[in-house]
Design a protein around this motif. Structure first.
Motif, PDB file in Angstrom:
ATOM      1  N   ILE A   1      -2.791  -8.060 -11.989  1.00 26.60           N
ATOM      2  CA  ILE A   1      -2.540  -7.274 -10.770  1.00 26.60           C
ATOM      3  C   ILE A   1      -3.046  -5.864 -11.032  1.00 26.60           C
ATOM      4  O   ILE A   1      -2.562  -5.176 -11.940  1.00 26.60           O
ATOM      5  N   LEU A   2      -4.024  -5.445 -10.244  1.00 23.66           N
ATOM      6  CA  LEU A   2      -4.535  -4.074 -10.314  1.00 23.66           C
ATOM      7  C   LEU A   2      -3.992  -3.334  -9.095  1.00 23.66           C
ATOM      8  O   LEU A   2      -4.291  -3.708  -7.958  1.00 23.66           O
ATOM      9  N   ALA A   3      -3.150  -2.334  -9.333  1.00 25.75           N
ATOM     10  CA  ALA A   3      -2.483  -1.656  -8.215  1.00 25.75           C
ATOM     11  C   ALA A   3      -2.158  -0.222  -8.612  1.00 25.75           C
ATOM     12  O   ALA A   3      -2.354   0.190  -9.758  1.00 25.75           O
ATOM     13  N   THR A   4      -1.658   0.539  -7.644  1.00 24.72           N
ATOM     14  CA  THR A   4      -1.250   1.917  -7.933  1.00 24.72           C
ATOM     15  C   THR A   4       0.127   1.916  -8.588  1.00 24.72           C
ATOM     16  O   THR A   4       0.888   0.949  -8.496  1.00 24.72           O
ATOM     17  N   LYS A   5       0.452   3.026  -9.222  1.00 27.64           N
ATOM     18  CA  LYS A   5       1.774   3.197  -9.834  1.00 27.64           C
ATOM     19  C   LYS A   5       2.868   3.018  -8.774  1.00 27.64           C
ATOM     20  O   LYS A   5       3.891   2.394  -9.015  1.00 27.64           O
ATOM     21  N   GLY A   6       2.629   3.578  -7.576  1.00 29.34           N
ATOM     22  CA  GLY A   6       3.621   3.510  -6.495  1.00 29.34           C
ATOM     23  C   GLY A   6       3.925   2.086  -6.059  1.00 29.34           C
ATOM     24  O   GLY A   6       5.054   1.763  -5.714  1.00 29.34           O
TER      25      GLY A   6
ATOM     26  N   TYR B   1      -1.625   8.032  -2.401  1.00 27.23           N
ATOM     27  CA  TYR B   1      -0.171   7.959  -2.205  1.00 27.23           C
ATOM     28  C   TYR B   1       0.527   7.425  -3.460  1.00 27.23           C
ATOM     29  O   TYR B   1       1.698   7.677  -3.678  1.00 27.23           O
ATOM     30  N   GLY B   2      -0.211   6.661  -4.265  1.00 22.78           N
ATOM     31  CA  GLY B   2       0.388   5.922  -5.384  1.00 22.78           C
ATOM     32  C   GLY B   2       1.052   6.763  -6.452  1.00 22.78           C
ATOM     33  O   GLY B   2       1.851   6.251  -7.230  1.00 22.78           O
ATOM     34  N   GLU B   3       0.750   8.059  -6.492  1.00 25.00           N
ATOM     35  CA  GLU B   3       1.350   8.928  -7.521  1.00 25.00           C
ATOM     36  C   GLU B   3       2.513   9.743  -6.962  1.00 25.00           C
ATOM     37  O   GLU B   3       3.121  10.538  -7.686  1.00 25.00           O
ATOM     38  N   LYS B   4       2.813   9.585  -5.670  1.00 28.29           N
ATOM     39  CA  LYS B   4       3.808  10.459  -5.026  1.00 28.29           C
ATOM     40  C   LYS B   4       5.215   9.855  -5.053  1.00 28.29           C
ATOM     41  O   LYS B   4       5.367   8.634  -5.115  1.00 28.29           O
ATOM     42  N   PRO B   5       6.261  10.710  -4.977  1.00 30.84           N
ATOM     43  CA  PRO B   5       7.633  10.186  -4.884  1.00 30.84           C
ATOM     44  C   PRO B   5       7.863   9.475  -3.548  1.00 30.84           C
ATOM     45  O   PRO B   5       7.189   9.767  -2.553  1.00 30.84           O
TER      46      PRO B   5
END
Length: 263
Positions: free
Chosen positions: A114-119, A43-47
């Protein structure tokens, strides 16, 4: 709402089982249903609009199955969609977000990672939380590019994963962080590799225990706790290959039902 209805969980795949495990351990008499939306991972790359639509789809399916509470076992979904879900549905929602506060308050070096997704890292909720602690602490943010995909393939302890992580985490090692916050529910499956990469003095924090305690608290406040009795039954679904999900939760040994479901 029936207090013997199941707890509902969803994530952009198998990672949220790291949260689910903590919750069912703390609440052994509760039944649960888990949806792994692996087809749409990560989900982390989605709008944001698409993330909200996916969260709505998952929520609708869990409510059709009679869930009395929904744990959004995904950091990206929480930080981008939890307000929408709480405004549009009448069941309680439990969200997860990176545990910046305990890391910031406990750090001795004043450098935390902090290691996380772009989203998650680009969300308004994350920005609001991190702003509270940025004055006295340096936060080294790293986008976990490609990590969810590798975990979804069952490659979380592979040489490829270790090599990829060593490259990604170089800024944190250079900064000599003493706390690493895992900002994605997939990432606890990386703990064995992360402990190889970081020196022993680095404390790694995820949100699982805190989410479990919050789930118990909200169930109690809403009179939804399952009375003590038979140990809970757990059903997990994937809309992709369920074999990795089954392996991660050790389904056969634990007696969990894991199957394919179109959703």
């Amino acid at each position: 709402m029936e207090n013997n209805g199941p707890l509902g969980f969803f994530d952009s795949g198998v990672g949220g089982t790291s949260i689910w495990k903590e919750v069912i351990q703390l609440l052994p008499y509760e039944n649960s249903i888990y949806l792994a939306d692996s087809r749409n991972a990560p989900y982390g790359e989605k709008p944001v609009k698409e993330i909200i639509a996916l969260c709505k789809k998952n929520t609708d399916r869990l409510l059709e199955m009679g869930c009395k509470i929904i744990v959004v076992a995904c950091n990206t979904a929480t930080t981008n969609a939890i307000d929408y879900l709480r405004s549009n549905y009448h069941v309680p929602f439990i969200g997860i977000e990176p545990a910046i506060k305990p890391a910031a308050l406990s750090s001795k070096t004043k450098f935390i990672g902090i290691l996380a997704t772009k989203g998650t890292l680009s969300s308004a909720l994350f920005s609001k939380t991190s702003e509270l602690y940025k004055e006295n602490i340096t936060i080294v943010e790293v986008v976990g590019q490609g990590l969810v995909d590798l975990i979804e393939q069952g490659a979380h302890e592979s040489p490829e994963m270790e090599l990829h992580l060593r490259t990604l985490l170089k800024p944190m090692l250079i900064a000599q962080i003493d706390y690493l916050v895992l900002g994605c529910s997939h990432y606890p499956y990386l703990l064995p590799v992360l402990r190889k990469i970081f020196p022993p003095g680095v404390t790694i924090i995820d949100s699982g225990e805190a989410v479990a305690r919050q789930t118990r608290k909200v169930l109690a406040e809403n009179n939804l706790l399952h009375e003590a009795g038979a140990i809970g039954k757990h059903t997990l679904f994937s809309n992709s290959d369920p074999a990795i999900l089954s392996h991660l939760v050790n389904a056969k040994q634990n007696g969990y039902t894991v199957s394919y479901l179109e959703f």
